[in-house]
Write an enzyme that holds these catalytic residues in place. Structure first.
Site, PDB file in Angstrom:
ATOM      1  N   SER A 166      -6.758  -3.713  14.622  1.00 14.68           N
ATOM      2  CA  SER A 166      -7.606  -3.120  15.844  1.00 14.68           C
ATOM      3  C   SER A 166      -7.053  -1.175  15.917  1.00 14.68           C
ATOM      4  CB  SER A 166      -7.643  -3.936  17.015  1.00 14.68           C
ATOM      5  OG  SER A 166      -6.442  -4.051  18.061  1.00 14.68           O
ATOM      6  N   ASP A 196      -5.316  -0.096   6.298  1.00 13.81           N
ATOM      7  CA  ASP A 196      -6.732  -0.681   6.775  1.00 13.81           C
ATOM      8  C   ASP A 196      -7.936   0.703   7.322  1.00 13.81           C
ATOM      9  OD1 ASP A 196      -4.174  -1.959   7.108  1.00 13.81           O
ATOM     10  OD2 ASP A 196      -3.593  -1.467   8.798  1.00 13.81           O
ATOM     11  N   ASP A 214       0.735  -1.205  -0.204  1.00 13.38           N
ATOM     12  CA  ASP A 214      -0.061  -0.184  -0.174  1.00 13.38           C
ATOM     13  C   ASP A 214       0.964   2.005   0.239  1.00 13.38           C
ATOM     14  OD1 ASP A 214       0.348  -0.341   2.361  1.00 13.38           O
ATOM     15  OD2 ASP A 214      -1.128  -0.323   3.562  1.00 13.38           O
ATOM     16  N   LYS A 235       2.313  -2.957  16.977  1.00 11.12           N
ATOM     17  CA  LYS A 235       3.294  -1.804  15.940  1.00 11.12           C
ATOM     18  C   LYS A 235       3.552  -0.594  17.443  1.00 11.12           C
ATOM     19  CE  LYS A 235       0.825  -1.287  12.161  1.00 11.12           C
ATOM     20  NZ  LYS A 235      -0.016  -0.669  12.224  1.00 11.12           N
TER      21      LYS A 235
HETATM   22  C1  GLA Z   1      -0.039  -2.178   8.850  1.00  6.12           C
HETATM   23  C2  GLA Z   1      -0.580  -1.162   7.982  1.00  6.12           C
HETATM   24  C3  GLA Z   1      -0.530  -1.073   6.113  1.00  6.12           C
HETATM   25  C4  GLA Z   1       0.057  -1.997   6.176  1.00  6.12           C
HETATM   26  C5  GLA Z   1       0.228  -3.369   6.742  1.00  6.12           C
HETATM   27  C6  GLA Z   1       1.334  -4.121   5.257  1.00  6.12           C
HETATM   28  O1  GLA Z   1      -1.026  -3.303   8.448  1.00  6.12           O
HETATM   29  O2  GLA Z   1      -1.165  -0.367   8.984  1.00  6.12           O
HETATM   30  O3  GLA Z   1      -0.988   0.209   5.675  1.00  6.12           O
HETATM   31  O4  GLA Z   1       0.847  -1.864   5.454  1.00  6.12           O
HETATM   32  O5  GLA Z   1       0.825  -3.454   7.284  1.00  6.12           O
HETATM   33  O6  GLA Z   1       0.358  -4.980   3.967  1.00  6.12           O
END
Ligand code: GLA
Length: 456
Positions: free
Chosen positions: A133, A177, A40, A221
């Protein structure tokens, strides 16, 4: 956040908390990405689905500019802050940062004069599981602020604004997302293109489900995975800069996804040939990159390797794996296009093969898998899934399997027995009992609807 409550219970909780009735109920779902991982932010498409797990918010307007937030999960403490363009951050990892991310992005809109809200949150999306989430929380917050201000916003514009707005929490993610949270549709996967954002629907294979299994390795993350995650967009920015320096195209590329528009790229027979002829090293150190770009190492760091707070990212000891990362991005983009074609023909076998190839590329070239995720996909495939792969950012979290409805029970039973009871119990027993989503470690879903706004 992980807690199942009915809408009426959430409304009651709101009333108990704020001594007034909520005026809106918002729902924002989590997602699994079927294919198109880490494409993305490079400007290549993705193919996710919404899942039937949501963050629900009951909210009402406030006359002042304050936002008061409460959560049914007492682990997430109540918080108040003032709506403005520059809302001070809470400590990293705190849930209120996601609400603040949405609030400060919306407050920056030149046409909006917003007032505050009272909001009560409940979530049943397993946290730190790679099921998004966090973006569901950002979107739920944004929709609550808009609805309590009687404001409407075009969903494409909102998704783009929130994708960038979420960088407030320190991640440098793309826009998948936030977009799938708003555009999910029952029975369909959504092909999402970026720069500019566009969505189209692709029918999910008939008589199939998605089995989702948590590896039990947390993919938070905002914790350890933050550096690992942010390093991937950084490596892609470096790859783009090197390609610009090597080919000197006119105009310069903004991101890897632009490559497909250029003759120099089209002149290669395949991606491997392009990579071999472009990147002469397997791994690039900062000094190598600086030399090719004709810059100092310091200016490379300043331009490509800063965190949200302007701090240099830690540099990997064995160098940046630029060719491998580029190969993954290019081949993954092809797999998304092929997936849409085979799904149009309801060919789940061909789609399963593309999912398997995607997992291998995520593991070998993008280095975002873990031994646990590799084991999970192996078990899913061996017990009947035509395709299985990690989903989301990687570095832990969930694996998914595309499974015929008739085989769902068999695959889930195998995962329970072979993964949790044998593999994890033997290799990583410390992980058993640490998950906050224990009752939902492995389950099956079908593509669900996107966000919902209900006036009360
Ligand atoms: C996370 C990020 C997304 C994307 C995915 C991997 O979810 O928020 O934007 O980069 O990782 O595809």
């Amino acid at each position: 956040m992980y807690q199942s409550r009915t809408d009426n219970e959430i409304i009651k909780d709101f009333v108990g908390c704020f001594k007034t009735q909520p005026t809106v109920l918002i729902k924002a779902p989590g997602r699994v990405n079927l294919i198109g991982e880490h494409t993305d932010y490079n400007g290549f498409p993705v193919l996710p689905v919404s899942i039937p797990f949501v963050i629900t918010v009951a909210a009402s307007p406030r006359p002042d500019k304050n936002i008061h937030i409460n959560n049914s999960n007492t682990q997430y403490k109540s918080k108040s802050f003032e709506l403005s363009q520059n809302i001070p951050h809470s400590p990293t990892g705190e849930w209120s940062n996601y609400v603040k991310a949405a609030a400060s992005a919306l407050a920056s809109h030149p046409d909006f004069k917003l007032h505050g809200m009272n909001a009560f949150f409940n979530g049943d999306i397993p946290a730190s599981a790679g099921l998004s989430s966090s973006s569901a929380l950002v979107i739920a917050s944004a929709l609550s602020i808009l609805a309590t201000n009687s404001r409407k916003m075009d969903f494409l514009e909102l998704a783009e604004m929130m994708a960038f707005g979420e960088h407030y929490v320190g991640t440098q993610g793309g826009g998948m997302d936030q977009a799938i949270c708003l555009f999910g549709k029952e029975g369909y996967a959504v092909k999402i293109n970026f720069f500019p954002l566009r969505c189209s629907y692709v029918k999910f294979p008939e008589n199939h489900s998605i089995v989702v299994a948590h590896s039990l390795v947390r993919a938070a993350k905002t914790e350890d995975a933050l550096f690992l995650y942010n390093l991937r967009p950084a490596e892609c920015r470096l790859a783009t800069a090197l390609i610009n320096a090597i080919y000197n195209p006119e105009p310069q590329l903004n991101r890897l996804g632009n490559l497909i528009d250029y003759d120099f790229f089209k002149s290669y027979n395949n991606h491997e040939q392009f990579i071999d002829n472009t990147f002469l090293q397997k791994s690039y150190f900062l000094s190598d990159i600086a030399q090719i770009l004709g810059n100092s190492a310091e200016s490379v760091v300043q331009k490509y390797l800063l965190t949200r707070d302007g701090v240099p990212m830690p540099v990997p000891k064995d160098g940046f794996k630029i060719p491998q990362r580029t190969l993954h991005v290019l081949t993954e983009a092809d797999r998304v296009e092929k997936s849409c074609k085979v799904l149009e023909k309801n060919d789940s076998t061909a789609f399963g093969k593309l999912m398997n190839a995607s997992h291998n590329s995520c593991d070998e070239d993008y280095s975002i898998s873990t031994p646990e995720l590799n084991e999970l996909v192996k078990i899913m495939r061996a017990s009947g899934a035509p395709g299985a792969r990690l989903t989301g950012a990687g570095f832990g979290g969930c694996a998914i399997g595309l499974v015929r409805d008739n085989d769902v029970k068999k695959v889930i039973d195998s995962v329970r027995k072979l993964y949790y009871n044998i593999y994890i119990a033997n290799k990583r027993p410390e992980l058993l009992g640490t998950s906050d989503s224990h009752s939902k470690l492995v389950f099956s879903v079908k593509p669900a609807r996107g966000a919902l706004i209900k006036q009360l």
